[in-house]
Design a protein around this motif. Structure first.
Motif, PDB file in Angstrom:
ATOM      1  N   ALA A 107      -3.558  -7.830  -4.162  1.00 22.46           N
ATOM      2  CA  ALA A 107      -1.807  -7.008  -3.577  1.00 22.46           C
ATOM      3  C   ALA A 107      -3.023  -4.923  -3.780  1.00 22.46           C
ATOM      4  N   TYR A 108      -2.100  -4.458  -2.848  1.00 23.41           N
ATOM      5  CA  TYR A 108      -3.075  -3.251  -2.416  1.00 23.41           C
ATOM      6  C   TYR A 108      -1.984  -2.097  -3.002  1.00 23.41           C
ATOM      7  N   VAL A 109      -2.042  -1.041  -3.476  1.00 20.32           N
ATOM      8  CA  VAL A 109      -1.059  -0.062  -4.230  1.00 20.32           C
ATOM      9  C   VAL A 109      -2.054   1.606  -3.460  1.00 20.32           C
ATOM     10  N   TYR A 115       1.859  -7.991  -9.182  1.00 20.41           N
ATOM     11  CA  TYR A 115       1.410  -9.413  -8.813  1.00 20.41           C
ATOM     12  C   TYR A 115       0.820 -10.252  -9.553  1.00 20.41           C
ATOM     13  N   VAL A 171      -6.051   0.468  -5.677  1.00 23.49           N
ATOM     14  CA  VAL A 171      -5.497   1.027  -6.121  1.00 23.49           C
ATOM     15  C   VAL A 171      -5.787   2.857  -4.896  1.00 23.49           C
ATOM     16  N   TYR A 221       0.488   3.638 -10.838  1.00 20.63           N
ATOM     17  CA  TYR A 221      -0.123   2.418  -9.407  1.00 20.63           C
ATOM     18  C   TYR A 221      -0.831   0.928  -9.359  1.00 20.63           C
ATOM     19  N   LEU A 259      -7.307  -6.587  -6.559  1.00 23.23           N
ATOM     20  CA  LEU A 259      -6.207  -5.130  -6.632  1.00 23.23           C
ATOM     21  C   LEU A 259      -6.761  -4.459  -6.195  1.00 23.23           C
ATOM     22  N   GLY A 310       0.586  -2.311  -9.127  1.00 20.46           N
ATOM     23  CA  GLY A 310      -0.147  -3.356  -8.557  1.00 20.46           C
ATOM     24  C   GLY A 310      -0.495  -4.588  -9.321  1.00 20.46           C
ATOM     25  N   ALA A 369       8.240  -3.341  -2.464  1.00 20.80           N
ATOM     26  CA  ALA A 369       7.139  -3.256  -2.087  1.00 20.80           C
ATOM     27  C   ALA A 369       6.937  -3.110  -0.680  1.00 20.80           C
TER      28      ALA A 369
END
Length: 675
Positions: free
Chosen positions: A317-319, A174, A453, A167, A451, A171, A215
């Protein structure tokens, strides 16, 4: 209280002494120091003051004041001098009546003689300011709790680290074009500014491909489109408030303050014992917080002979994966796949703010305008760099295995509730000048990369238990990326006036006479003496923040409560495995100017880049028991690859990426005790 001031002063600073000591202090002579032999001779009589000693001076009382006033003082020609004033000490600048070439010059130190050519004194300017901050938190918390008296197989959760690595790679797409290693020289800063300019042009094209094909949400804006407040790609008037959206941490929440008028309870006031279990296996908080305020050189007027580059970059960004499996229902997986209550936010704000100068005093009547008549010059040969570089990382895993059952009493279990926090603040401010002249270029960059996660897949395994009396909540997580860049300045860019080259020439030649064009500039009206800083090279201003927060909270709960729930209608089991918070907050306040004017000899290049992306994974991995895994010796024994010592090469294991935090020593010392 003593009768007079003299006695009081003596009592304060000398004290009371024995009469013998006082008599010794009044002696005219003291005995010379000699090395005494075995039998020292008795000392001779010391001559004391005559008892009829008298003086014509009258002793006055102590007056705590020094009746002295220094003459007026000002800077003249780079030196320090006094004004001409008719004072009794005769410190004026009067020449002798009859001038003789051989007569010495009676002038104060610092003021040149009449026949010496005057030169402009150049002071040393302030140096560069560079701050590099690197913060890392690594936490491994794997708890095992069994409330039953029967053995149960351990669950292997090692796959969670691999999912987090995957993950993080997804992410990072980006931020891979906005993220840089720490620069080692000024050439690296020039390369960064050039790259961001090229990136802005590439991202501004309409036919560009998406950054990540899978995404869930993606928003890219450049230039004026990146200005303002954007929440997950939508333009808003106000930012959401973090406090209003924080999840309830349950047992991990700090205790609330009790009211002063709360009634005191006693043991006899309690009712019958409650048969209940409350489990909080989540409620973790992982946060990076950074704040940078860069004032730099304070000057209302700046003159840049070269180009002016200003770039603001925010990449977020997030995952996450939040798939909860409830084994009590045949269709539990499908229901929880669609019912995740995790909230994820990418919040960015890029704005410009004018610096408001305080109102000065108004000149009265028809008084002529005042312009500067003298100047004080400081100089820096070469480049000047103001850099604040902050990197913050959080790597936390909280994988718990719980086997619970009701015991006829009230039980509270908190196996989560971890908190990992990185916090950094920086305030940089240099000296103040009226005018700053930059002989080269100005490169001003503000960069924030974030970022977040989260892996929060949870499993509830029931053993013959129905849905009655059991509450399971595996969601309620919050992912929060918040970045803000504020540029404070006037934004008043004007063409370079012609006299500025004369100013630089006068500084190079050490001419004490200020150029007429500088003295008559309306920007300096109302000032008598100008403070000028001349930088021969470039000026670099870089504020860089990189934040990474990674949390793995995969919990496996087995509840054995059928018998107890059947016997006691009031028995209850509450299981909460979510309510985690993954937070990144960064703020940059950059003071570019202070309400005046910026003269440009070259071009003006400004750009803003905003990248926001979100990826939602639906990982369906089911954990296996530790006993079902094959040992390394068994794998080696079952390997049917022929062994050829003569041609065999070295064994190579390709792990894909180096995430050394996976092998870090655990920070939870108790996990090995309760396991």
């Amino acid at each position: 209280m003593l009768p007079d001031r003299t006695s009081q002063t003596i009592a304060h600073f000398i004290g009371y002494f024995d009469s013998v000591i006082e008599e010794a202090r009044l002696r005219i002579q003291q005995s010379e120091g000699r090395v005494l032999g075995e039998k020292a001779a008795p000392p001779a009589e010391l001559q004391a003051l005559a008892p009829d000693f008298a003086t014509d001076f009258s002793l006055r009382g102590f007056i705590p004041d020094v009746p002295y006033r220094a003459p007026p003082f000002e800077l003249y020609g780079g030196g320090s001098h006094f004004h001409h004033a008719p004072i009794g000490l005769g410190f004026g600048w009067q020449r002798p009546v009859s001038f003789d070439p051989d007569m010495p010059r009676h002038v104060l130190p610092g003021r040149p003689a009449a026949d010496v050519e005057q030169q402009l004194h150049i002071f040393a300017g302030p140096g560069s300011i560079q701050a590099q901050i690197f913060q890392v938190n690594v936490l491994y918390d794997a708890d095992y709790l069994d409330l039953t008296d029967q053995p149960h197989e351990r669950i292997d959760m090692s796959f969670v680290a691999g999912r987090l690595s995957d993950y993080a790679d997804a992410g990072a797409a980006y931020g891979e074009r906005t993220n840089f290693d720490r620069p080692q020289d000024h050439a690296s800063l020039d390369a960064m500014a050039k790259w961001y300019g090229t990136l802005g042009e590439a991202l501004g094209q309409e036919d560009r491909p998406p950054i990540h094909a899978d995404a869930h949400s993606e928003f890219v804006a450049t230039g004026d489109g990146a200005k303002g407040i954007h929440v997950n790609g939508e333009l808003r008037e106000e930012m959401p408030v973090l406090k209003d959206l924080l999840p309830d941490r349950g047992l991990a929440a700090p205790p609330a303050e009790e009211a002063e008028d709360a009634e005191q309870t006693t043991a006899g006031a309690h009712g019958p014992a409650v048969d209940s279990i409350v489990v909080d296996a989540g409620a973790n908080v992982v946060a990076n917080i950074a704040a940078v305020t860069n004032v730099g050189i304070i000057a209302p007027v700046m003159s840049v002979m070269g180009d002016y580059h200003q770039v603001d970059v925010i990449s977020q960004a997030y995952v996450y994966s939040d798939v909860d499996h409830d084994g009590r229902f045949p269709a539990g997986d499908a229901a929880f796949h669609a019912g995740s209550t995790t909230q994820a936010f990418n919040i960015a704000a890029i704005k410009d703010m004018a610096f408001a100068l305080g109102g000065g005093g108004e000149e009265g009547g028809d008084a002529p305008p005042v312009f500067p008549t003298d100047w004080v010059v400081s100089r820096i040969d070469g480049d000047v760099c103001f850099m604040e570089w902050i990197e913050q990382y959080n790597f936390v895993t909280d994988n718990d295995q719980l086997v619970i059952t009701t015991r006829g009493s009230e039980i509270s279990i908190l196996s989560g509730g971890n908190t990992a926090l990185n916090m950094s603040t920086f305030f940089g401010m240099s000296m103040q000048y009226d005018l700053v002249i930059v002989g080269g270029n100005v490169i001003d960059m503000n960069v924030i990369n974030q970022l977040a996660v989260l892996y929060d897949n949870d499993w509830l395994a029931g053993s013959g238990a129905g849905a009655s009396g059991v509450s399971f909540d595996g969601g309620g997580n919050l992912i929060w990326n918040q970045a803000s860049i504020t540029n404070v300045g006037s934004g008043n860019f004007q063409e370079m006036p012609g006299y500025m080259s004369d100013v630089i020439a006068a500084i190079d030649e050490r001419d004490p006479n200020m150029p007429a064009g500088l003295a008559g500039d309306a920007a300096f009206q109302g000032q008598h003496v100008l403070s000028v800083l001349y930088i021969t090279g470039n000026v670099y201003q870089l504020n860089y923040v990189n934040q990474v927060s990674i949390l793995g909270d995969a919990d496996h709960v087995s509840q054995l409560a059928a018998n107890m729930l059947a016997e006691s209608e009031d028995a209850s089991v509450t299981i909460r495995t979510g309510n985690n918070a993954v937070i990144n907050i960064a703020e940059i306040v950059d003071y570019d100017s202070f309400g005046g004017t910026t003269y440009l000899g070259g071009g003006l290049y400004t750009d803003a880049i905003l990248i926001q992306g979100g990826i939602i994974e639906q990982d369906d991995t089911h954990p296996q028991t530790v006993g079902t895994k094959l040992a390394n010796e068994v794998i080696a024994f079952l390997d049917d690859t022929p062994d050829h010592p003569g041609t065999s090469g070295d064994g190579v294991i390709d792990a894909g990426h180096d995430y050394s935090w996976n092998t870090a020593m655990p920070s939870d010392a108790m996990q090995t005790v309760i396991a």
